[in-house]
Design a protein around this motif. Structure first.
Motif, PDB file in Angstrom:
ATOM      1  N   VAL A 267       0.830  -1.199   0.000  1.00 27.90           N
ATOM      2  CA  VAL A 267       0.000   0.000   0.000  1.00 27.90           C
ATOM      3  C   VAL A 267       0.867   1.253   0.000  1.00 27.90           C
ATOM      4  CG1 VAL A 267      -1.677   1.306   1.357  1.00 27.90           C
ATOM      5  CG2 VAL A 267      -1.995  -1.150   1.004  1.00 27.90           C
ATOM      6  N   VAL A 268       1.926   1.257   0.793  1.00 28.48           N
ATOM      7  CA  VAL A 268       2.845   2.398   0.803  1.00 28.48           C
ATOM      8  C   VAL A 268       3.438   2.611  -0.583  1.00 28.48           C
ATOM      9  CG1 VAL A 268       5.078   3.220   1.659  1.00 28.48           C
ATOM     10  CG2 VAL A 268       3.397   2.291   3.253  1.00 28.48           C
ATOM     11  N   ASP A 269       3.802   1.519  -1.248  1.00 27.39           N
ATOM     12  CA  ASP A 269       4.381   1.620  -2.587  1.00 27.39           C
ATOM     13  C   ASP A 269       3.377   2.221  -3.572  1.00 27.39           C
ATOM     14  OD1 ASP A 269       6.503   0.821  -4.644  1.00 27.39           O
ATOM     15  OD2 ASP A 269       4.748  -0.261  -5.396  1.00 27.39           O
ATOM     16  N   LYS A 270       2.124   1.790  -3.503  1.00 25.64           N
ATOM     17  CA  LYS A 270       1.146   2.314  -4.456  1.00 25.64           C
ATOM     18  C   LYS A 270       0.808   3.770  -4.153  1.00 25.64           C
ATOM     19  CE  LYS A 270      -2.862   1.090  -7.177  1.00 25.64           C
ATOM     20  NZ  LYS A 270      -3.933   0.094  -7.439  1.00 25.64           N
ATOM     21  N   ILE A 271       0.738   4.123  -2.888  1.00 26.78           N
ATOM     22  CA  ILE A 271       0.520   5.535  -2.547  1.00 26.78           C
ATOM     23  C   ILE A 271       1.645   6.387  -3.126  1.00 26.78           C
ATOM     24  CG2 ILE A 271       0.497   7.205  -0.650  1.00 26.78           C
ATOM     25  CD1 ILE A 271      -1.054   5.133   1.001  1.00 26.78           C
ATOM     26  N   GLY A 272       2.858   5.842  -3.102  1.00 27.32           N
ATOM     27  CA  GLY A 272       3.989   6.553  -3.691  1.00 27.32           C
ATOM     28  C   GLY A 272       3.811   6.806  -5.172  1.00 27.32           C
ATOM     29  N   ARG A 273       3.173   5.873  -5.872  1.00 22.81           N
ATOM     30  CA  ARG A 273       2.918   6.064  -7.299  1.00 22.81           C
ATOM     31  C   ARG A 273       1.921   7.190  -7.526  1.00 22.81           C
ATOM     32  NH1 ARG A 273       0.946   0.498  -9.316  1.00 22.81           N
ATOM     33  NH2 ARG A 273       0.737   1.653 -11.283  1.00 22.81           N
ATOM     34  N   TYR A 274       0.921   7.302  -6.654  1.00 20.67           N
ATOM     35  CA  TYR A 274      -0.013   8.428  -6.761  1.00 20.67           C
ATOM     36  C   TYR A 274       0.698   9.734  -6.433  1.00 20.67           C
ATOM     37  CZ  TYR A 274      -4.156   5.562  -7.551  1.00 20.67           C
ATOM     38  OH  TYR A 274      -5.079   4.710  -8.108  1.00 20.67           O
ATOM     39  N   ALA A 275       1.592   9.700  -5.458  1.00 24.13           N
ATOM     40  CA  ALA A 275       2.329  10.913  -5.100  1.00 24.13           C
ATOM     41  C   ALA A 275       3.131  11.440  -6.287  1.00 24.13           C
ATOM     42  CB  ALA A 275       3.254  10.636  -3.919  1.00 24.13           C
ATOM     43  N   GLU A 276       3.631  10.544  -7.112  1.00 21.83           N
ATOM     44  CA  GLU A 276       4.408  10.958  -8.284  1.00 21.83           C
ATOM     45  C   GLU A 276       3.571  11.722  -9.292  1.00 21.83           C
ATOM     46  OE1 GLU A 276       6.099   7.336  -9.742  1.00 21.83           O
ATOM     47  OE2 GLU A 276       7.560   7.184  -8.111  1.00 21.83           O
ATOM     48  N   THR A 277       2.239  11.577  -9.253  1.00 21.90           N
ATOM     49  CA  THR A 277       1.360  12.321 -10.160  1.00 21.90           C
ATOM     50  C   THR A 277       1.103  13.744  -9.655  1.00 21.90           C
ATOM     51  OG1 THR A 277      -0.750  11.740  -9.094  1.00 21.90           O
ATOM     52  CG2 THR A 277       0.166  10.150 -10.667  1.00 21.90           C
ATOM     53  N   GLY A 278       1.531  14.033  -8.429  1.00 21.23           N
ATOM     54  CA  GLY A 278       1.262  15.327  -7.821  1.00 21.23           C
ATOM     55  C   GLY A 278       0.245  15.272  -6.707  1.00 21.23           C
ATOM     56  N   SER A 279      -0.301  14.090  -6.433  1.00 16.19           N
ATOM     57  CA  SER A 279      -1.251  13.938  -5.342  1.00 16.19           C
ATOM     58  C   SER A 279      -0.536  14.061  -4.006  1.00 16.19           C
ATOM     59  CB  SER A 279      -1.947  12.572  -5.436  1.00 16.19           C
ATOM     60  OG  SER A 279      -2.893  12.413  -4.396  1.00 16.19           O
ATOM     61  N   SER A 280      -1.092  14.873  -3.111  1.00 17.66           N
ATOM     62  CA  SER A 280      -0.485  15.038  -1.791  1.00 17.66           C
ATOM     63  C   SER A 280      -1.424  14.627  -0.670  1.00 17.66           C
ATOM     64  CB  SER A 280      -0.056  16.493  -1.585  1.00 17.66           C
ATOM     65  OG  SER A 280      -1.180  17.359  -1.626  1.00 17.66           O
ATOM     66  N   ARG A 281      -2.570  14.052  -1.030  1.00 17.45           N
ATOM     67  CA  ARG A 281      -3.571  13.684  -0.030  1.00 17.45           C
ATOM     68  C   ARG A 281      -4.391  12.517  -0.549  1.00 17.45           C
ATOM     69  NH1 ARG A 281      -6.440  18.838   1.623  1.00 17.45           N
ATOM     70  NH2 ARG A 281      -4.617  19.015   2.986  1.00 17.45           N
ATOM     71  N   VAL A 282      -4.623  11.532   0.304  1.00 12.71           N
ATOM     72  CA  VAL A 282      -5.441  10.389  -0.080  1.00 12.71           C
ATOM     73  C   VAL A 282      -6.558  10.210   0.937  1.00 12.71           C
ATOM     74  CG1 VAL A 282      -5.517   7.898  -0.477  1.00 12.71           C
ATOM     75  CG2 VAL A 282      -3.538   9.221  -1.249  1.00 12.71           C
ATOM     76  N   TYR A 283      -7.780  10.119   0.428  1.00 12.36           N
ATOM     77  CA  TYR A 283      -8.944   9.805   1.240  1.00 12.36           C
ATOM     78  C   TYR A 283      -9.128   8.293   1.196  1.00 12.36           C
ATOM     79  CZ  TYR A 283      -9.912  14.794   1.077  1.00 12.36           C
ATOM     80  OH  TYR A 283      -9.817  16.160   1.216  1.00 12.36           O
ATOM     81  N   LEU A 284      -8.958   7.652   2.340  1.00 14.64           N
ATOM     82  CA  LEU A 284      -9.028   6.198   2.428  1.00 14.64           C
ATOM     83  C   LEU A 284     -10.476   5.790   2.674  1.00 14.64           C
ATOM     84  CD1 LEU A 284      -5.936   5.645   4.755  1.00 14.64           C
ATOM     85  CD2 LEU A 284      -5.997   5.486   2.253  1.00 14.64           C
ATOM     86  N   GLN A 285     -11.097   5.200   1.670  1.00 13.38           N
ATOM     87  CA  GLN A 285     -12.490   4.781   1.811  1.00 13.38           C
ATOM     88  C   GLN A 285     -12.543   3.533   2.695  1.00 13.38           C
ATOM     89  OE1 GLN A 285     -14.435   2.673  -1.366  1.00 13.38           O
ATOM     90  NE2 GLN A 285     -16.266   3.955  -1.233  1.00 13.38           N
ATOM     91  N   ILE A 286     -13.130   3.699   3.880  1.00 17.96           N
ATOM     92  CA  ILE A 286     -13.269   2.612   4.852  1.00 17.96           C
ATOM     93  C   ILE A 286     -14.699   2.101   4.775  1.00 17.96           C
ATOM     94  CG2 ILE A 286     -13.131   1.971   7.284  1.00 17.96           C
ATOM     95  CD1 ILE A 286     -10.425   2.744   6.165  1.00 17.96           C
ATOM     96  N   LEU A 287     -14.863   0.855   4.351  1.00 17.46           N
ATOM     97  CA  LEU A 287     -16.207   0.319   4.143  1.00 17.46           C
ATOM     98  C   LEU A 287     -16.699  -0.527   5.314  1.00 17.46           C
ATOM     99  CD1 LEU A 287     -16.006  -0.537   0.341  1.00 17.46           C
ATOM    100  CD2 LEU A 287     -17.099   1.429   1.436  1.00 17.46           C
ATOM    101  N   ASP A 288     -15.800  -1.082   6.107  1.00 19.10           N
ATOM    102  CA  ASP A 288     -16.193  -1.818   7.312  1.00 19.10           C
ATOM    103  C   ASP A 288     -15.916  -0.906   8.503  1.00 19.10           C
ATOM    104  OD1 ASP A 288     -16.689  -3.489   9.422  1.00 19.10           O
ATOM    105  OD2 ASP A 288     -15.367  -5.117   8.752  1.00 19.10           O
ATOM    106  N   LEU A 289     -16.938  -0.221   8.960  1.00 17.16           N
ATOM    107  CA  LEU A 289     -16.760   0.798   9.996  1.00 17.16           C
ATOM    108  C   LEU A 289     -16.679   0.207  11.396  1.00 17.16           C
ATOM    109  CD1 LEU A 289     -19.101   3.612   8.634  1.00 17.16           C
ATOM    110  CD2 LEU A 289     -16.651   3.295   8.281  1.00 17.16           C
ATOM    111  N   ASP A 290     -16.875  -1.093  11.524  1.00 17.47           N
ATOM    112  CA  ASP A 290     -16.724  -1.747  12.826  1.00 17.47           C
ATOM    113  C   ASP A 290     -15.309  -2.265  13.052  1.00 17.47           C
ATOM    114  OD1 ASP A 290     -19.441  -1.430  13.618  1.00 17.47           O
ATOM    115  OD2 ASP A 290     -20.009  -3.081  12.291  1.00 17.47           O
TER     116      ASP A 290
END
Length: 307
Positions: A267-290
């Motif tokens: 996950v850290v590696d893939k977030i790094g790939r988004y960061a390379e596009t200029g993204s500086s923030r990720v909203y983590l969609q949490i579907l199991d709220l328990d």
């Protein structure tokens, strides 16, 4: 890289559940708690115990938290008149001590409008543009002066433009994958541009369009924050990833293709790939709220590696 927690309560969550997640978000060091603005469950979920209103929820959380930012991805422009929305958001911002952000979109889910008797106009994008002009115009009008607006869809005359938010400027988020109108709208009104559930390649392409639109509008492209919203499913081993995927009715391979899934290192590696596009923030969609242990794992083994 900022990590924010993003919830979809229409799939099945009451206020107490959202409060637990918001408090965990704050305690675990995440940047913000955001929620969707929907009144009907999607897919196979029965949506029990039923929908919660986004801005009523955020008003409650504003008094129950002290640090995290709070906001919507995205408030549906079809749900609220722009003057009313400006009052609601300003009030909740004051209740929070200046921690609110407004994500505003055109609205798209026809079925929820039918289910609750909400008009679903054919021309939504033009309405959204006027809504953004009105909301930001009301907030930006100096105290003691009035605001008027004469548009195709909305008309305001001599509004006192009150109340004012606690913040000098409430951050406005605009998002989507539209190739022309959306970037232009973001260049004019947005503090942040968000891309929901898109690949690295599509994100890079759309961020490029927004940057170009900002330059054309006379803004510095780096004046905007660029962000992604992505489903997340992290586990210490394959079995834990599979268990969490099954709990939300998804396949591991699909989640790895379309979201952030796998081990913390993956996950850290893939977030790094988004960061390379200029993204500086990720909203983590949490579907199991328990599953608050999921948030603890992300905090300790993903967020801690991102700096």
């Amino acid at each position: 890289m900022d990590l924010r927690i993003f919830t979809e309560p229409q799939q099945g969550a009451d206020y107490d559940t959202l409060l637990r997640v918001a408090k965990a978000t704050e305690d675990l060091g995440f940047d913000a708690f955001f929620r969707s603005d929907h009144y009907l469950a999607m897919g196979s979920s029965d949506g029990l115990p039923g929908p919660t209103d986004a801005w009523i929820t955020l008003a409650g959380l504003a008094r129950e938290t002290s640090r995290i930012r709070l906001g919507t991805l995205m408030t549906a422009g079809t749900f609220r008149l722009p003057g009313v929305l400006a009052i609601q958001v300003a009030q909740v911002d004051r209740m929070s001590g200046g921690r609110i952000e407004l994500g505003l979109g055109a609205g798209w889910y026809a079925e929820e409008h039918t289910a609750y008797g909400i008009p679903f106009p054919k021309e939504k994008f033009g309405r959204l543009e006027e809504q953004l002009a009105i909301v930001t115009g009301l907030w930006g009008t100096p105290v003691g002066e009035t605001f008027s607006f004469d548009g195709k869809f909305y008309r305001l005359a001599d509004s006192p433009a009150l109340p004012k938010p606690a913040q000098e400027r409430v951050p406005v988020l605009i998002g989507g994958l539209g190739a022309t109108r959306t970037p232009r709208l973001a260049a004019r009104y947005a503090d942040e541009f968000n891309i929901p559930f898109a690949s690295v390649e599509d994100s890079e392409r759309q961020f490029g369009r927004v940057r170009a639109a900002a330059e054309e509008a006379g803004r510095k492209p780096d004046d905007l924050v660029y962000s992604n919203a992505l489903v997340v499913c992290v586990g210490r081993d394959d079995a834990e990833v599979a268990r969490r995927a099954a709990a939300i009715g998804r396949e591991v391979d699909e989640l790895k293709r379309n979201g952030l899934a796998g081990s913390p290192a993956e996950v850290v590696d893939k977030i790094g790939r988004y960061a390379e596009t200029g993204s500086s923030r990720v909203y983590l969609q949490i579907l199991d709220l328990d599953d608050l242990e999921h948030l603890e794992l992300i905090s300790s083994q993903v967020q801690s590696q991102l700096g």
